[in-house]
Write a protein that holds these residues in place. Structure first.
Motif, PDB file in Angstrom:
ATOM      1  N   ASP A 271       0.723  -1.126   0.020  1.00 14.08           N
ATOM      2  CA  ASP A 271      -0.056   0.129   0.126  1.00 14.08           C
ATOM      3  C   ASP A 271       0.810   1.189  -0.048  1.00 14.08           C
ATOM      4  O   ASP A 271       0.456   2.320  -0.675  1.00 14.08           O
ATOM      5  N   TYR A 329      -5.168   6.926  -6.590  1.00 11.13           N
ATOM      6  CA  TYR A 329      -6.400   6.156  -6.799  1.00 11.13           C
ATOM      7  C   TYR A 329      -6.295   5.233  -8.177  1.00 11.13           C
ATOM      8  O   TYR A 329      -6.374   4.186  -8.027  1.00 11.13           O
ATOM      9  N   ARG A 332      -3.760   2.678  -7.831  1.00 13.40           N
ATOM     10  CA  ARG A 332      -4.296   1.332  -6.821  1.00 13.40           C
ATOM     11  C   ARG A 332      -5.094   0.326  -7.389  1.00 13.40           C
ATOM     12  O   ARG A 332      -4.949  -0.665  -7.620  1.00 13.40           O
ATOM     13  N   ALA A 333      -6.090   0.851  -8.416  1.00 15.24           N
ATOM     14  CA  ALA A 333      -6.834   0.214  -9.026  1.00 15.24           C
ATOM     15  C   ALA A 333      -6.303  -0.475  -9.931  1.00 15.24           C
ATOM     16  O   ALA A 333      -6.986  -1.727 -10.186  1.00 15.24           O
ATOM     17  N   ARG A 336      -4.118  -3.361  -8.354  1.00 13.74           N
ATOM     18  CA  ARG A 336      -4.695  -4.423  -7.601  1.00 13.74           C
ATOM     19  C   ARG A 336      -5.935  -4.910  -8.367  1.00 13.74           C
ATOM     20  O   ARG A 336      -6.758  -5.876  -7.831  1.00 13.74           O
ATOM     21  N   LEU A 338      -8.759  -3.727  -9.617  1.00 12.69           N
ATOM     22  CA  LEU A 338      -9.927  -3.308  -9.239  1.00 12.69           C
ATOM     23  C   LEU A 338     -10.689  -2.055 -10.099  1.00 12.69           C
ATOM     24  O   LEU A 338     -11.657  -1.223  -9.618  1.00 12.69           O
ATOM     25  N   HIS A 446     -20.524  -2.607   1.538  1.00 15.29           N
ATOM     26  CA  HIS A 446     -19.511  -3.262   1.013  1.00 15.29           C
ATOM     27  C   HIS A 446     -20.109  -4.632   0.330  1.00 15.29           C
ATOM     28  O   HIS A 446     -20.424  -5.664   1.335  1.00 15.29           O
ATOM     29  N   THR A 451     -18.841  -1.794  -3.963  1.00 18.47           N
ATOM     30  CA  THR A 451     -19.173  -0.930  -2.767  1.00 18.47           C
ATOM     31  C   THR A 451     -20.086   0.152  -3.200  1.00 18.47           C
ATOM     32  O   THR A 451     -19.679   1.009  -4.423  1.00 18.47           O
ATOM     33  N   ASP A 488     -13.981  -2.078  -2.108  1.00 15.26           N
ATOM     34  CA  ASP A 488     -12.599  -1.632  -1.372  1.00 15.26           C
ATOM     35  C   ASP A 488     -12.759  -0.650  -0.463  1.00 15.26           C
ATOM     36  O   ASP A 488     -13.753   0.175  -0.549  1.00 15.26           O
ATOM     37  N   ASP A 489     -12.009  -0.350   0.536  1.00 14.58           N
ATOM     38  CA  ASP A 489     -12.095   0.837   1.603  1.00 14.58           C
ATOM     39  C   ASP A 489     -11.845   2.204   1.140  1.00 14.58           C
ATOM     40  O   ASP A 489     -12.473   3.073   1.760  1.00 14.58           O
ATOM     41  N   ARG A 490     -11.321   2.315   0.025  1.00 11.77           N
ATOM     42  CA  ARG A 490     -10.980   3.620  -0.701  1.00 11.77           C
ATOM     43  C   ARG A 490     -11.939   3.953  -1.519  1.00 11.77           C
ATOM     44  O   ARG A 490     -12.243   3.179  -2.798  1.00 11.77           O
TER      45      ARG A 490
END
Length: 951
Positions: A271, A329, A332-333, A336, A338, A446, A451, A488-490
């Motif tokens: 992360d 962002y 990360r997407a 991962r 996402l 979630h 989400t 995801d949490d973000r």
């Protein structure tokens, strides 16, 4: 540990010296050719046994670092990567100290890895960028096993030292604006990384796996070269170096993310590494530019470093302009996986069958008028005004989110969520199974694959819920924000910039099925619209730019495209009072509701407009003809001259443009618009030398006498019979198409005197330069102290409505009446006439001519100041808000049309619309709406400064 950048000067070793070393110490003989390098000297030797590279290390190189490079090569070969091997010298050593004429250096010979550098790939795209990322990931994964001690010498390419390198080298950036930009970007990036530094894992890395150091052979095999930057540093730095090169190309964001995706297939980034990646890319770009400037200053004959500076500055400017939060962002997407969430809704958030009103906040919204889209709280006011259940639209570029005076693509206008106002007590239900958690602004549901974020509603229950379970209740008057995102949490941003719209629409998809109402905006594709235009509009009716933004709205001096990005309109002398001027809009709208017809009917507007025009003209010019356009105005003015004199020949100047009708085109001589203009003039047009005091036959403001002497000689050569045929002269009082070049002082009065002595009529073409644009003068001929017999005017008269006029004397008008009647359908129509009056009202009430004088003086002074820093500015023409910036190659004023084209493209990226003009297409035409502010002028000048430095 310190960074000694000055130690990085390239060894002063010639090709002959390198050849001698290869021959004497390695037994290799052959043709020698230098290869580019930032700090070392590299020579390729085409020996009989095969090609090799002789590498002469810079003076600060530690032998242990070279030994580590050789060990890394062995390790990577075992991992299946295509890398060179070190070639042993005759004595068996792989690293040999050699005393050259200007000092000792460590020398090695490596195998030459055949292939075309990836950087030279035609049609370089995402596949190549992904290959860079994939290779960098494989290299990083393999080098994790390399057992090497950190070097005592801190390379300037160690990203951990990036901020310090910029501190040490930034004085090499001599341009103050650029230096300030580098400073600000570096400080911001360093601050973001500081809190993550202790969490970033270190390891040995290549540190320069870029498209410049990857080669691909005819079989598609990729080779990795240049291990000169091998070091122990943060692991993520391998991806940083690989990623930064994407920003030296077009469409860099997509290339960057393709690089990230390729790298992440081999290295599981933490992360902290994902959060640090983007600011480190910005920092890397900052280091590249300061290092390049420093290297050229240190090593003036380093063509390799010098040639790369332009690309490095473009990369830095592009990276510095990106939104750091968005980029973090996206990293990360993509890394991962996402970027494609799926919400399989079996229920809906809103009650089934509920009636809903869709609110349009796009660039073409009828709910937004004038500049109210700039007002705080405008979205909520429009939403509430719709009544009942009302919602905004997902995937819409919102005009309400645009920013004035900003680079193109930097306003976060793309809405990834939906805002709604629901009736009192409207129950919101879970559309799919999941876990409800409270957030700072509402709740999050979630699910397994997505989400759902809901702001403005307190959760009714926390924990696991089934589809249809009550999530909470909406209160009337509260705005609820709904958005889908990855599991995801973000959460994704609520609004993002348009550069990667398709990717963002995948990451945060349309929530319509989840909501239970159709909430997506129609997709507008400017490229498709352009294809439709090009398929049916004649190619001669050209458009600005090869890939133009689709402009659908304007306000004052600003234009707005379909992605709600704004541009300062620096080229639109048609819209003199500004785009969407409220008074002009109201006048046109009201008149359309009353009457519009041709000018042979009797109505008040035509009388009022003609009366106002006559009052603005010199005494005696009190008869007005209303027409549709400037071309028609000039055409009619020529007919007036012919009928008033009974003659059929006209004097006209070279380098002028007067229109597209047969008559106005006949006297147009600008080869910038018609390359065959000079060779195709009809025989009734007699051309005069262009009285251009900047690049004409005679130079300087005092050259009028010389030009007028040539006029006399020209007329004398025609003889008495030839002179007696002339009906008059048509001329622009300022060379509009030439970029606002002022005539030599006294030229126009002298020319008029000569024409009138022949019994001719003097026509002033004011279509571009008149109507208060010059600031100090309402008409262009006033600047010359001359009075014409006929004024042709258009463009500014209707602020974009088809309207022009010819103003002349009673005698000339009456002579024309003998030829028959005249009318113009649109020019004198009630709507056009009423608009014409409203434009004159705006000029008076808004003091637009005064603004042209005041702001025009600021503009001109600022442009001339730029000329002291940029030798490519050969001259600044004009006055008021009709200016021209002439771009040249040298002190002889050799035109620079390619530079002008490139500068205009760069200005578009910086939110300014400017176009070239003149016979050589090398003059930037500066003719904005007269309402332009000093703030907008400052923005344009700063953008031009940046563009000239980068072009």
């Amino acid at each position: 540990m310190t960074v000694d950048a000055s130690a990085g000067a390239r060894p002063e070793v010639s090709a002959a010296e390198a050849a001698a070393v290869a021959r004497e110490l390695w037994g290799l003989d052959g043709e020698v050719r230098e290869l580019g390098s930032q700090q070392d000297r590299n020579y390729r030797v085409d020996a009989a046994s095969g090609r090799v590279v002789v590498k002469i290390a810079h003076a600060a190189t530690d032998r242990r670092d070279l030994e580590a490079q050789h060990e890394a090569l062995r390790l990577l070969r075992r991992a299946g990567l295509r890398v060179p091997s070190a070639v042993a010298a005759r004595d068996g050593e792989h690293i040999v100290p050699v005393g050259f004429a200007r000092g000792p250096h460590l020398v090695r010979v490596l195998e030459y890895v055949d292939g075309e550098p990836l950087i030279e790939t035609a049609g370089y795209g995402e596949a190549e960028a992904a290959l860079v990322g994939d290779t960098a990931g494989r290299v990083a994964a393999a080098l994790a096993a390399l057992d090497v001690e950190p070097s005592a010498y801190a390379s300037q390419w160690d990203i951990r030292e990036g901020s310090r390198v910029v501190d040490d080298l930034i004085d090499a950036v001599t341009d103050p604006a650029r230096r300030a930009l580098v400073r600000a970007a570096t400080d911001s990036a360093a601050a973001r990384v500081a809190s993550l530094a202790d969490l970033l894992p270190p390891q040995p890395i290549h540190a320069d796996v870029t498209d410049d150091n990857l080669v691909r052979d005819s079989d598609g095999r990729v080779g990795v070269i240049d291990f000169g930057d091998l070091m122990v540093t943060w692991r993520v730095a391998e991806l940083v170096a690989a990623s930064a090169c994407a920003y030296m190309r077009d469409e860099p964001d997509a290339l960057f993310l393709a690089t990230v995706r390729g790298f992440a297939a081999h290295v599981a980034l933490t992360d902290a590494e994902l959060d640090a990646l983007w600011p480190l890319v910005v920092l890397r770009c900052a280091v590249l530019v300061v290092s390049g400037e420093h290297q050229v200053a240190l090593d003036g004959d380093n063509d390799y470093a010098d040639e790369r500076r332009g690309a490095e500055w473009r990369a830095f400017a592009a990276a510095a302009a990106r939104d750091a939060g968005e980029m973090a962002y996206l990293v990360r997407a993509v890394a991962r996986g996402l970027d494609d969430p799926r919400a399989d809704a079996t229920a809906t958030l809103l009650p089934a069958g509920i009636a809903a009103a869709s609110v349009d906040l796009s660039v073409t919204s009828d709910a937004l008028a004038a500049g109210d889209w700039l007002e705080p709280g405008i979205e909520e006011r429009v939403l509430r005004a719709a009544g009942g259940l009302a919602h905004t639209r997902w995937g819409e570029f919102r005009l309400t989110r645009t920013r004035l005076l900003a680079p193109r693509g930097t306003a976060a206008t793309l809405a990834l969520g939906v805002d709604l106002v629901a009736p009192q007590g409207c129950t919101l239900a879970a559309p799919f199974a999941g876990r409800v958690v409270a957030t700072r602004t509402g709740l999050a549901l979630h699910g397994d694959d997505a989400t759902l974020w809901v702001d403005g509603v307190a959760p009714f229950v926390l924990g696991e819920v089934a589809p249809g379970a009550r999530l909470g209740d909406a209160s009337w008057g509260d705005v609820v924000h709904v958005q889908l995102g990855p599991a995801d949490d973000r959460r994704p941003p609520a609004c993002v910039t348009p550069r990667l719209a398709d990717l963002w629409r995948r990451i945060s998809p349309d929530p319509s099925r989840v909501l239970g109402v159709a909430a997506s905006a129609p997709v507008i594709a400017p490229a498709d619209t352009l294809a439709r235009r090009d398929a049916h509009v004649a190619a001669a009716q050209e458009h600005y730019y090869s890939r133009p933004p689709q402009i659908e709205r304007g306000w004052r001096e600003h234009l707005i495209d379909t992605e709600a990005q704004t541009y300062v309109d620096v080229v639109n002398n048609v819209t003199i009072a500004g785009h969407a001027h409220p008074g002009i809009v109201d006048a046109a709208a009201r008149q359309w509701t009353l009457l519009n017809t041709n000018s042979r009917f009797h109505y008040a507007a035509i009388a009022e407009l003609s009366e106002r025009l006559a009052a603005l003209a010199p005494a005696g010019l009190d008869r007005v003809f209303l027409v549709n356009s400037g071309s028609e105005a000039v055409d009619l003015a020529l007919r007036l001259a012919f009928t008033a004199t009974g003659r059929g020949r006209i004097l006209a100047a070279r380098e002028a443009y007067h229109g597209w009708t047969i008559g106005s085109d006949a006297v147009s001589t600008s080869i910038g618009d018609n390359p065959r203009a000079l060779e195709t003039r009809p025989d009734w047009v007699e051309l005069l030398d262009a009285p251009n005091p900047v690049r004409g036959t005679y130079r300087g403001r005092g050259s009028a006498a010389a030009y007028l002497a040539d006029v006399d000689a020209r007329l004398d050569a025609l003889g008495a019979d030839g002179r007696a045929q002339f009906a008059g002269v048509v001329i622009e009082p300022i060379f509009g198409n030439g970029g606002g070049v002022l005539l030599p002082d006294g030229y126009l009065a002298g020319l008029y005197e000569r024409v009138r002595a022949l019994g001719g009529v003097c026509i002033s073409d004011e279509v571009q330069v008149g109507y208060g644009r010059l600031g100090a003068h309402f008409w262009g001929f006033e600047q010359q102290g001359a009075v014409p017999d006929v004024i042709a005017v258009a463009k500014a008269m209707g602020n974009g409505q088809p309207l022009g006029a010819v103003i002349t004397t009673a005698a000339i008008a009456e002579a024309f009446e003998q030829e028959g009647s005249f009318f113009s359908s649109a020019g004198g129509s009630p709507v056009s006439a009423r608009v014409g009056v409203a434009v004159l009202d705006a000029l008076r009430d808004d003091d637009l001519q005064g603004n042209a004088q005041r702001v025009g003086a600021l503009f001109g002074d600022a442009l001339r100041a730029l000329g002291t820093r940029h030798p490519s500015i050969g001259a600044v023409h004009g006055m008021g808000l009709y200016l021209g910036v002439e771009l040249v190659v040298d002190a002889d004023l050799t035109p620079a049309p390619e530079l002008a084209r490139r500068v205009c493209d760069l200005l578009l990226d910086d939110g300014c619309i400017v176009q070239p003009t003149g016979d050589h297409k090398n003059v930037l035409k500066i003719k904005p709406p007269l309402c332009i502010t000093a703030e907008s002028v400052a923005w344009v000048v700063a953008a031009l400064d940046r563009a000239l430095a980068a072009a």
